[in-house]
Design a protein around this motif. Structure first.
Motif, PDB file in Angstrom:
ATOM      1  N   UNK A  19      22.244   0.879  -3.785  1.00 13.37           N
ATOM      2  CA  UNK A  19      20.951   0.465  -4.319  1.00 13.37           C
ATOM      3  C   UNK A  19      19.933   0.368  -3.195  1.00 13.37           C
ATOM      4  N   UNK A  20      18.723   0.812  -3.486  1.00 11.86           N
ATOM      5  CA  UNK A  20      17.569   0.523  -2.643  1.00 11.86           C
ATOM      6  C   UNK A  20      16.818  -0.586  -3.368  1.00 11.86           C
ATOM      7  N   UNK A  21      16.959  -1.794  -2.900  1.00 13.90           N
ATOM      8  CA  UNK A  21      16.307  -2.930  -3.543  1.00 13.90           C
ATOM      9  C   UNK A  21      14.881  -3.018  -3.028  1.00 13.90           C
ATOM     10  N   UNK A  22      13.914  -2.805  -3.914  1.00 17.89           N
ATOM     11  CA  UNK A  22      12.498  -2.775  -3.550  1.00 17.89           C
ATOM     12  C   UNK A  22      11.894  -4.177  -3.577  1.00 17.89           C
ATOM     13  N   UNK A  23      12.365  -5.011  -4.475  1.00 17.05           N
ATOM     14  CA  UNK A  23      11.892  -6.403  -4.530  1.00 17.05           C
ATOM     15  C   UNK A  23      12.906  -7.242  -5.304  1.00 17.05           C
ATOM     16  N   UNK A  24      13.225  -8.396  -4.739  1.00 18.39           N
ATOM     17  CA  UNK A  24      14.096  -9.369  -5.385  1.00 18.39           C
ATOM     18  C   UNK A  24      13.585 -10.739  -4.983  1.00 18.39           C
ATOM     19  N   UNK A  25      13.113 -11.513  -5.958  1.00 12.04           N
ATOM     20  CA  UNK A  25      12.543 -12.829  -5.675  1.00 12.04           C
ATOM     21  C   UNK A  25      13.202 -13.855  -6.596  1.00 12.04           C
ATOM     22  N   UNK A  26      13.628 -14.951  -5.998  1.00 10.86           N
ATOM     23  CA  UNK A  26      14.189 -16.056  -6.764  1.00 10.86           C
ATOM     24  C   UNK A  26      13.219 -17.227  -6.695  1.00 10.86           C
ATOM     25  N   UNK A  27      13.037 -17.915  -7.825  1.00 10.12           N
ATOM     26  CA  UNK A  27      12.123 -19.052  -7.874  1.00 10.12           C
ATOM     27  C   UNK A  27      12.437 -20.106  -6.838  1.00 10.12           C
ATOM     28  N   UNK A  58      10.347 -13.841   4.674  1.00 11.83           N
ATOM     29  CA  UNK A  58       9.291 -14.630   4.010  1.00 11.83           C
ATOM     30  C   UNK A  58       7.973 -13.876   4.148  1.00 11.83           C
ATOM     31  N   UNK A  59       7.324 -13.659   3.007  1.00 15.38           N
ATOM     32  CA  UNK A  59       6.075 -12.901   2.945  1.00 15.38           C
ATOM     33  C   UNK A  59       4.986 -13.847   2.422  1.00 15.38           C
ATOM     34  N   UNK A  60       3.796 -13.857   3.037  1.00  7.85           N
ATOM     35  CA  UNK A  60       2.731 -14.782   2.629  1.00  7.85           C
ATOM     36  C   UNK A  60       1.983 -14.304   1.381  1.00  7.85           C
ATOM     37  N   UNK A  61       2.668 -14.333   0.247  1.00  7.88           N
ATOM     38  CA  UNK A  61       2.053 -13.929  -1.016  1.00  7.88           C
ATOM     39  C   UNK A  61       2.400 -14.935  -2.100  1.00  7.88           C
ATOM     40  N   UNK A  62       1.580 -14.969  -3.126  1.00  3.97           N
ATOM     41  CA  UNK A  62       1.874 -15.724  -4.345  1.00  3.97           C
ATOM     42  C   UNK A  62       2.456 -14.707  -5.319  1.00  3.97           C
ATOM     43  N   UNK A  63       3.731 -14.808  -5.627  1.00  2.00           N
ATOM     44  CA  UNK A  63       4.373 -13.790  -6.465  1.00  2.00           C
ATOM     45  C   UNK A  63       3.874 -13.821  -7.909  1.00  2.00           C
ATOM     46  N   UNK A  64       3.097 -14.850  -8.271  1.00  3.10           N
ATOM     47  CA  UNK A  64       2.500 -14.879  -9.607  1.00  3.10           C
ATOM     48  C   UNK A  64       1.304 -13.927  -9.700  1.00  3.10           C
ATOM     49  N   UNK A  65       0.765 -13.516  -8.544  1.00  2.00           N
ATOM     50  CA  UNK A  65      -0.347 -12.566  -8.504  1.00  2.00           C
ATOM     51  C   UNK A  65       0.198 -11.137  -8.472  1.00  2.00           C
ATOM     52  N   UNK A  66      -0.598 -10.161  -8.908  1.00  2.00           N
ATOM     53  CA  UNK A  66      -0.152  -8.759  -8.839  1.00  2.00           C
ATOM     54  C   UNK A  66       0.008  -8.294  -7.385  1.00  2.00           C
ATOM     55  N   UNK A  67       1.079  -7.552  -7.134  1.00  2.00           N
ATOM     56  CA  UNK A  67       1.348  -6.987  -5.814  1.00  2.00           C
ATOM     57  C   UNK A  67       1.945  -5.601  -5.988  1.00  2.00           C
ATOM     58  N   UNK A  68       1.887  -4.813  -4.936  1.00  2.00           N
ATOM     59  CA  UNK A  68       2.504  -3.486  -4.941  1.00  2.00           C
ATOM     60  C   UNK A  68       3.721  -3.529  -4.027  1.00  2.00           C
ATOM     61  N   UNK A  69       4.894  -3.376  -4.631  1.00  2.00           N
ATOM     62  CA  UNK A  69       6.155  -3.328  -3.900  1.00  2.00           C
ATOM     63  C   UNK A  69       6.573  -1.855  -3.891  1.00  2.00           C
ATOM     64  N   UNK A  70       6.940  -1.334  -2.725  1.00  2.00           N
ATOM     65  CA  UNK A  70       7.227   0.102  -2.654  1.00  2.00           C
ATOM     66  C   UNK A  70       8.324   0.406  -1.648  1.00  2.00           C
ATOM     67  N   UNK A  71       8.924   1.585  -1.833  1.00  2.00           N
ATOM     68  CA  UNK A  71       9.865   2.129  -0.856  1.00  2.00           C
ATOM     69  C   UNK A  71       9.552   3.607  -0.691  1.00  2.00           C
ATOM     70  N   UNK A  72       9.528   4.038   0.542  1.00  2.00           N
ATOM     71  CA  UNK A  72       9.362   5.446   0.870  1.00  2.00           C
ATOM     72  C   UNK A  72      10.590   5.794   1.701  1.00  2.00           C
ATOM     73  N   UNK A  73      11.372   6.790   1.245  1.00  2.00           N
ATOM     74  CA  UNK A  73      12.588   7.067   1.978  1.00  2.00           C
ATOM     75  C   UNK A  73      12.920   8.547   2.007  1.00  2.00           C
ATOM     76  N   UNK A  74      13.706   8.879   3.015  1.00  2.00           N
ATOM     77  CA  UNK A  74      14.300  10.203   3.147  1.00  2.00           C
ATOM     78  C   UNK A  74      15.736   9.962   3.609  1.00  2.00           C
TER      79      UNK A  74
END
Length: 129
Positions: A19-27, A58-74
């Motif tokens: 798996x390439x996990x792009x985003x996983x957040x637990x409350x 740890x990322x300085x974001x509010x996960x309740x707001x819209x964000x762009x989570x991405x992966x670019x891979x080869x």
């Protein structure tokens, strides 16, 4: 890279189940200030060709707001980003076809006893290949 053939772990001999996990957040991993531990990276599962390479910086974001989570891979590297900022680089990602999975899970055993009003929710505006 070999020609991609659609497969969804239908052959247990293939072992292509990473798996390439792009985003996983637990409350439970939200910070007191707007921040969250955002899990990203490679999960090897039963694929012996992959190396487990997963972390939750740890990322300085509010996960309740819209964000762009991405992966670019080869074949060499997966670069995982949040809102265009690199949060992790993982060498040796899977190179076989994968499926996109979007899910919300609830973990009742993590309850603090006063959180019945909290209901897991996930809003996805778009997924792009």
């Amino acid at each position: 890279m070999r020609e991609a053939q659609p497969r969804f772990e239908d052959d247990p001999e293939q072992l292509e189940c990473g798996e390439l996990c792009v985003v996983e957040v637990f409350g439970k991993d939200l910070g007191p200030e707007p921040s969250a531990e955002v899990g990203v990276g490679i999960k090897a599962f039963r694929d012996p060709a992959l190396r487990q390479d997963f972390d939750a910086p740890r990322v300085p974001i509010d996960v309740a707001d819209p964000h762009t989570y991405a992966v670019d891979w080869d074949a060499a590297e997966a670069v995982l980003t949040v809102d265009g900022e690199v949060v992790r680089r993982c060498p040796g990602p899977p190179t076989y076809p994968m499926q996109v999975m979007v899910a919300v899970f609830d973990f009742p055993e993590w309850s603090t006893g006063d959180d019945d009003h909290l209901v897991p929710a996930l809003t996805v505006e778009w997924i792009r290949e």
